[in-house]
Enzyme design. Structure first.
Site: not given
Ligand code: 5GP
Ligand code: MG
Length: 176
Positions: A44, A99-100, A103, A159, A165
């Site tokens: 991402g 990081e993008d 979450d 994505d 993307r």
């Molecule tokens: P976490 O581990 O913090 O729950 O999630 C991180 C990863 O989940 C991010 O790097 C991303 O790839 C994916 N992610 C979390 N939220 C979103 C979102 O709103 N849209 C997309 N496309 N990916 C997300």
């Molecule tokens: Mg991802």
């Protein structure tokens, strides 16, 4: 996604660009003399990292780590698998994770713990998007772009099932 769903823009490319520039200024202030290693979390962050490094005008290196959490649909499973592709020595270096979106925080937590164990001089985190409502583990964000609502976002590297993307704006999908 069915043909009746619509993509709506949440942040335009213009807004994203201004945010990336602001983050670059903050990072430059702290890292201009440190030769940091910027570590992009794949996949991402690839668009964000590419724009960010071109706004930074000092010596730095770039590395990648892949963090995949295998879950159903848009929900992270909580199990994160890390993969590295090369052998940049991280010990004693100043590391900045790119990081993008943060979450639940599980992916970034896993990456930060892995990197800490390499005994770097420092590890900090820069994320373009922060979705605090869904946080499950605490994460310190050193450079934060935008705080986003609890919607599933696509575009600018993000994505849905590997699609979108390449969108230049950050969008959400209206399910009609
Ligand atoms: P976490 O581990 O913090 O729950 O999630 C991180 C990863 O989940 C991010 O790097 C991303 O790839 C994916 N992610 C979390 N939220 C979103 C979102 O709103 N849209 C997309 N496309 N990916 C997300
Ligand atoms: Mg991802």
């Amino acid at each position: 996604m069915g043909p009746s769903n619509k993509l709506l823009i949440l942040y335009t490319r213009r807004k994203i660009n201004a945010t990336v520039r602001r983050l670059a200024q903050e990072i430059a202030r702290d890292y201009a003399d440190k030769q940091p290693v910027l570590i992009g979390i794949l996949k991402g962050s690839f668009v964000f990292l590419a724009d960010l490094v071109r706004a930074l005008d000092f010596p730095l290196e770039i590395d990648f780590i892949r963090a995949a959490s295998y879950g159903k649909g848009t929900q992270s499973s909580g199990k994160v698998t890390l993969m590295r592709y090369n052998r940049t020595v991280l010990k004693g270096r100043h590391l900045l994770v790119i990081e993008d979106i943060v979450d639940s925080g599980l992916s970034v937590r896993c990456v930060m713990d892995y990197l800490q164990a390499k005994k770097p001089a420092s590890v900090k985190l820069c994320c373009l998007l922060d979705k605090p409502e869904r946080r499950e583990v605490p994460v310190d964000i050193d450079y934060r772009g935008l705080t986003v609502p609890n919607k599933f976002l696509v575009g600018y590297g993000l994505d849905r099932a590997e699609q979108y993307r390449n969108l230049p704006d950050i969008c959400y999908i209206e399910e009609l």
